[in-house]
Scaffold this motif. Structure first.
Motif, PDB file in Angstrom:
ATOM      1  N   TYR A 147      -9.149  -2.139   3.610  1.00 50.73           N
ATOM      2  CA  TYR A 147      -8.477  -3.045   4.533  1.00 50.73           C
ATOM      3  C   TYR A 147      -9.333  -3.246   5.775  1.00 50.73           C
ATOM      4  CZ  TYR A 147      -4.117  -2.592   1.875  1.00 50.73           C
ATOM      5  OH  TYR A 147      -3.167  -2.624   0.888  1.00 50.73           O
ATOM      6  N   GLU A 200      -3.004  -5.824  -4.180  1.00 49.93           N
ATOM      7  CA  GLU A 200      -3.136  -4.380  -4.407  1.00 49.93           C
ATOM      8  C   GLU A 200      -2.866  -3.993  -5.852  1.00 49.93           C
ATOM      9  OE1 GLU A 200      -2.251  -4.862  -0.032  1.00 49.93           O
ATOM     10  OE2 GLU A 200      -1.726  -5.868  -1.908  1.00 49.93           O
ATOM     11  N   LEU A 206      -5.892  -1.298  -5.289  1.00 45.95           N
ATOM     12  CA  LEU A 206      -5.719  -0.387  -4.161  1.00 45.95           C
ATOM     13  C   LEU A 206      -6.449   0.928  -4.377  1.00 45.95           C
ATOM     14  CD1 LEU A 206      -4.406   0.194  -1.407  1.00 45.95           C
ATOM     15  CD2 LEU A 206      -2.477   1.180  -2.660  1.00 45.95           C
ATOM     16  N   SER A 207      -6.482   1.429  -5.607  1.00 41.69           N
ATOM     17  CA  SER A 207      -7.113   2.722  -5.882  1.00 41.69           C
ATOM     18  C   SER A 207      -8.592   2.592  -6.237  1.00 41.69           C
ATOM     19  CB  SER A 207      -6.374   3.447  -7.013  1.00 41.69           C
ATOM     20  OG  SER A 207      -6.388   2.695  -8.215  1.00 41.69           O
ATOM     21  N   GLU A 217       0.837  -1.202   0.000  1.00 38.72           N
ATOM     22  CA  GLU A 217       0.000   0.000   0.000  1.00 38.72           C
ATOM     23  C   GLU A 217       0.876   1.258   0.000  1.00 38.72           C
ATOM     24  OE1 GLU A 217      -3.426   2.135   2.806  1.00 38.72           O
ATOM     25  OE2 GLU A 217      -2.033   0.686   3.663  1.00 38.72           O
ATOM     26  N   ASN A 218       1.870   1.289   0.885  1.00 34.44           N
ATOM     27  CA  ASN A 218       2.746   2.458   0.967  1.00 34.44           C
ATOM     28  C   ASN A 218       3.668   2.583  -0.243  1.00 34.44           C
ATOM     29  OD1 ASN A 218       2.678   1.389   4.226  1.00 34.44           O
ATOM     30  ND2 ASN A 218       1.943   3.437   3.735  1.00 34.44           N
ATOM     31  N   LEU A 266      -5.937  -7.161   0.711  1.00 36.33           N
ATOM     32  CA  LEU A 266      -6.914  -6.103   0.467  1.00 36.33           C
ATOM     33  C   LEU A 266      -8.272  -6.744   0.180  1.00 36.33           C
ATOM     34  CD1 LEU A 266      -7.225  -2.971  -0.016  1.00 36.33           C
ATOM     35  CD2 LEU A 266      -6.807  -3.464  -2.436  1.00 36.33           C
ATOM     36  N   TYR A 288      -4.659   5.287   0.542  1.00 33.34           N
ATOM     37  CA  TYR A 288      -4.537   5.735  -0.846  1.00 33.34           C
ATOM     38  C   TYR A 288      -5.527   6.848  -1.134  1.00 33.34           C
ATOM     39  CZ  TYR A 288      -3.566   5.580  -5.814  1.00 33.34           C
ATOM     40  OH  TYR A 288      -3.185   5.916  -7.084  1.00 33.34           O
ATOM     41  N   LYS A 305      -8.046   2.772   4.176  1.00 35.28           N
ATOM     42  CA  LYS A 305      -6.747   2.679   3.512  1.00 35.28           C
ATOM     43  C   LYS A 305      -6.260   4.091   3.292  1.00 35.28           C
ATOM     44  CE  LYS A 305      -9.031   2.176  -1.015  1.00 35.28           C
ATOM     45  NZ  LYS A 305      -9.198   1.330  -2.207  1.00 35.28           N
TER      46      LYS A 305
END
Length: 227
Positions: free
Chosen positions: A159, A207, A152-153, A132-133, A170, A227, A225
């Motif tokens: 999460y 992700e 992720l987006s 994620e990071n 995720l 993002y 999350k």
């Protein structure tokens, strides 16, 4: 590494490298966005992430002889995987592989990355604990207005408030779109989570994956999350 290629199996085939104190080698893994599957040193592995791999129990003694393994059965070594992600800029899409490196010889932060976009190489200046990071850092390094399209987006992913693994943990809520639209805090998210879990419709995704139902998240979406 080999170029990205579609697999004849269910998913895509991705090149990866592995190295430890016993040597280095390359291979190809298959992923459907949920599970990684590959063969390394003659052993079949599968799992949502490289630190959650399972292997045939009957071969455990052989595996111990081929790899360094900790008390949790984590393979201690360095994995490098090329995973395609989509960058959108000014309406134009570019598909390119992000190279993720997972170093399980370290105790804490263990993930780094590199990514080439329009001839410019972007790479991590520090180590991360979560993919994620990694993706957040890449987005901040890319030119202004660039958008990363991936799970992720997506507005349908989040999460668990209790915590998550470094990769592939995720949750996808595409089967609970209406309920998710009313989520504004952790308690509401946990209620939706429990409902779709009971209905056996909860799935964990990587992700970096993306499916046909992707919609980029907006500031109005409450998601657990960063993002």
């Amino acid at each position: 590494m080999k170029p990205l290629a579609q697999s004849n199996l269910s998913g895509i085939s991705l090149p990866f490298c592995f190295s430890d104190c016993k040597g280095s080698e390359t291979g190809t893994l298959i992923t459907d966005g949920h599970v990684l599957k590959f063969i390394l040193r003659g052993v079949s592995f599968s799992g949502s992430s490289f630190n959650l791999l399972s292997f045939p129990e009957i071969k455990k003694e052989n595996v111990i002889g081929l790899f360094d393994i900790d008390k949790f059965d984590t393979i201690l070594g360095v994995f490098r995987i090329e995973y395609p992600i989509t960058i959108v800029e000014a309406g134009s899409e570019t598909l390119a592989p992000i190279i993720l490196q997972f170093d399980y010889t370290n105790d804490k932060e263990n993930i780094s990355y590199s990514f080439n976009y329009h001839g410019v190489n972007y790479k991590s200046e520090r180590l991360f604990s979560f993919v994620e990071n990694v993706l957040i850092d890449l987005r901040q390094q890319l030119p202004t207005h660039c958008q990363i399209n991936c799970c992720l987006s997506c507005k349908y992913s989040s999460y668990h408030p209790v915590g998550n693994n470094d990769f592939g943990d995720l949750a996808c809520f595409k089967y609970a779109k209406n309920a998710l639209s009313y989520v504004k805090d952790k308690c509401a998210l946990l209620d939706v989570w429990e409902n779709i879990y009971q209905e056996n419709r909860l799935s964990q995704v990587q992700e970096t994956f993306i499916c046909s139902e992707f919609i980029h998240c907006s500031e109005e979406d409450w998601l657990y999350k960063c993002y």
